[in-house]
Design a protein around this motif. Structure first.
Motif, PDB file in Angstrom:
ATOM      1  N   LEU A   7       0.895  -0.811  -0.121  1.00 33.45           N
ATOM      2  CA  LEU A   7       0.544  -0.115  -0.073  1.00 33.45           C
ATOM      3  C   LEU A   7       1.295   1.344  -0.268  1.00 33.45           C
ATOM      4  CD1 LEU A   7      -2.707  -0.461   2.464  1.00 33.45           C
ATOM      5  CD2 LEU A   7      -2.671  -0.122   0.119  1.00 33.45           C
ATOM      6  N   ARG A  36      -5.690   5.160  -7.497  1.00 34.94           N
ATOM      7  CA  ARG A  36      -6.318   5.549  -6.626  1.00 34.94           C
ATOM      8  C   ARG A  36      -7.686   5.254  -5.709  1.00 34.94           C
ATOM      9  NH1 ARG A  36      -8.181  10.068  -4.885  1.00 34.94           N
ATOM     10  NH2 ARG A  36      -7.018  11.973  -3.252  1.00 34.94           N
ATOM     11  N   ALA A  37      -7.351   4.658  -4.452  1.00 35.00           N
ATOM     12  CA  ALA A  37      -8.502   4.402  -3.990  1.00 35.00           C
ATOM     13  C   ALA A  37      -8.955   5.588  -2.620  1.00 35.00           C
ATOM     14  CB  ALA A  37      -8.789   3.198  -3.103  1.00 35.00           C
ATOM     15  N   ASP A  39     -10.944   4.952   0.215  1.00 38.97           N
ATOM     16  CA  ASP A  39     -10.651   4.455   1.242  1.00 38.97           C
ATOM     17  C   ASP A  39     -10.648   2.728   1.103  1.00 38.97           C
ATOM     18  OD1 ASP A  39     -13.025   3.706   1.024  1.00 38.97           O
ATOM     19  OD2 ASP A  39     -14.709   4.534   1.773  1.00 38.97           O
ATOM     20  N   GLU A  40     -10.801   1.905   2.205  1.00 40.69           N
ATOM     21  CA  GLU A  40     -10.735   0.344   2.169  1.00 40.69           C
ATOM     22  C   GLU A  40     -11.738   0.174   1.521  1.00 40.69           C
ATOM     23  OE1 GLU A  40     -11.590  -3.608   5.510  1.00 40.69           O
ATOM     24  OE2 GLU A  40     -11.642  -1.163   6.262  1.00 40.69           O
ATOM     25  N   LEU A  43     -11.277   0.506  -2.259  1.00 43.19           N
ATOM     26  CA  LEU A  43     -10.084  -0.057  -2.716  1.00 43.19           C
ATOM     27  C   LEU A  43     -10.739  -1.935  -3.259  1.00 43.19           C
ATOM     28  CD1 LEU A  43      -6.804  -0.434  -4.039  1.00 43.19           C
ATOM     29  CD2 LEU A  43      -6.141  -0.633  -1.434  1.00 43.19           C
ATOM     30  N   LEU A 126      -5.832  -4.467   3.966  1.00 42.40           N
ATOM     31  CA  LEU A 126      -5.961  -3.101   3.118  1.00 42.40           C
ATOM     32  C   LEU A 126      -6.436  -2.612   4.057  1.00 42.40           C
ATOM     33  CD1 LEU A 126      -7.849  -4.687   0.250  1.00 42.40           C
ATOM     34  CD2 LEU A 126      -5.775  -3.515   0.533  1.00 42.40           C
ATOM     35  N   HIS A 128      -5.878  -1.115   6.450  1.00 44.28           N
ATOM     36  CA  HIS A 128      -4.506   0.693   6.763  1.00 44.28           C
ATOM     37  C   HIS A 128      -4.751   1.927   5.092  1.00 44.28           C
ATOM     38  CE1 HIS A 128      -2.936  -1.756   9.876  1.00 44.28           C
ATOM     39  NE2 HIS A 128      -2.993  -3.166   9.308  1.00 44.28           N
ATOM     40  N   THR A 129      -5.435   1.655   4.339  1.00 36.69           N
ATOM     41  CA  THR A 129      -6.315   1.896   3.221  1.00 36.69           C
ATOM     42  C   THR A 129      -5.867   3.149   3.640  1.00 36.69           C
ATOM     43  OG1 THR A 129      -6.030   0.889   1.829  1.00 36.69           O
ATOM     44  CG2 THR A 129      -7.339   2.280   0.968  1.00 36.69           C
ATOM     45  N   ARG A 130      -5.649   4.344   3.247  1.00 40.34           N
ATOM     46  CA  ARG A 130      -5.584   5.974   3.684  1.00 40.34           C
ATOM     47  C   ARG A 130      -6.235   6.497   2.325  1.00 40.34           C
ATOM     48  NH1 ARG A 130      -0.268   6.226   6.486  1.00 40.34           N
ATOM     49  NH2 ARG A 130       0.193   5.850   4.179  1.00 40.34           N
ATOM     50  N   ASP A 133      -3.914   5.769  -1.686  1.00 41.90           N
ATOM     51  CA  ASP A 133      -3.436   5.068  -1.472  1.00 41.90           C
ATOM     52  C   ASP A 133      -3.673   4.554  -2.740  1.00 41.90           C
ATOM     53  OD1 ASP A 133      -2.137   5.878   1.057  1.00 41.90           O
ATOM     54  OD2 ASP A 133      -2.780   4.251   2.189  1.00 41.90           O
ATOM     55  N   LEU A 135      -2.776  -0.033  -4.825  1.00 43.58           N
ATOM     56  CA  LEU A 135      -1.741  -0.696  -4.083  1.00 43.58           C
ATOM     57  C   LEU A 135      -1.032  -1.215  -5.522  1.00 43.58           C
ATOM     58  CD1 LEU A 135      -2.312  -3.308  -2.460  1.00 43.58           C
ATOM     59  CD2 LEU A 135      -4.080  -4.595  -3.599  1.00 43.58           C
TER      60      LEU A 135
END
Length: 164
Positions: A7, A36-37, A39-40, A43, A126, A128-130, A133, A135
């Motif tokens: 990530l 690009r995401a 949030d969790e 993603l 995932l 921990h996704t901000r 982020d 992947l």
């Protein structure tokens, strides 16, 4: 086959790859870069939509779809035979036919729409996704490249997952 997921904030992708493999793009291994995401959940939807066999599993959902289709088909045909005279009121034949056809339609629907979900260990990563982020995924048997990317990511405090 070894797989590494990292990530990375979108702005740091190039600097991470430069640190791991040098600035020469020819020296870099082929990476899959998810969009690009925010949030969790976003993603997770990108991973599911990607239908990547290293990042997702599909068997459990497909089995559920086939079983549910079979049950629903048997019940529907049984009701139609018992109360509306379908197939001359032969409930046993109607239920058997509904079971087979329902299983087929459940499986067909599952394969057409997809039953992929992110692997459990990837879901843990995932979390921990901000916002912002991406992947990165590195797949291959090149242990050295995977180790270099993992070490570079850990040095920057990034979250990573290695699957061997």
């Amino acid at each position: 086959m070894r797989v590494l997921f990292v990530l990375v904030p979108e702005d740091d992708v190039d600097s991470l790859l430069d640190a791991a493999f040098g600035p020469d793009a020819a020296q870099r291994p082929v990476l899959r870069r998810y969009p690009r995401a925010t949030d969790e959940r976003h993603l997770l939807s990108l991973v599911r939509a990607g239908r990547d066999r290293h990042a997702t599993t599909w068997g459990r959902g497909a089995v559920k779809a086939v079983a549910l289709g079979a049950v629903l088909g048997a019940i529907t045909n049984g009701v139609l035979a018992a109360f509306f005279g379908m197939l001359g009121g032969m409930v046993g034949v109607a239920c058997g036919l509904g079971l087979v056809l329902g299983a087929f339609l459940g499986g067909f629907t599952a394969m057409m729409t997809g039953t992929e979900v992110a692997r459990p260990e990837l879901r843990a990563l995932l979390r921990h996704t901000r916002d912002g982020d991406v992947l990165l995924q590195l797949v291959g048997d090149d242990r050295e490249a995977i180790d270099r990317l993992l070490e570079s990511g850990e040095a920057r405090g990034l979250h990573a997952l290695r699957i061997t």
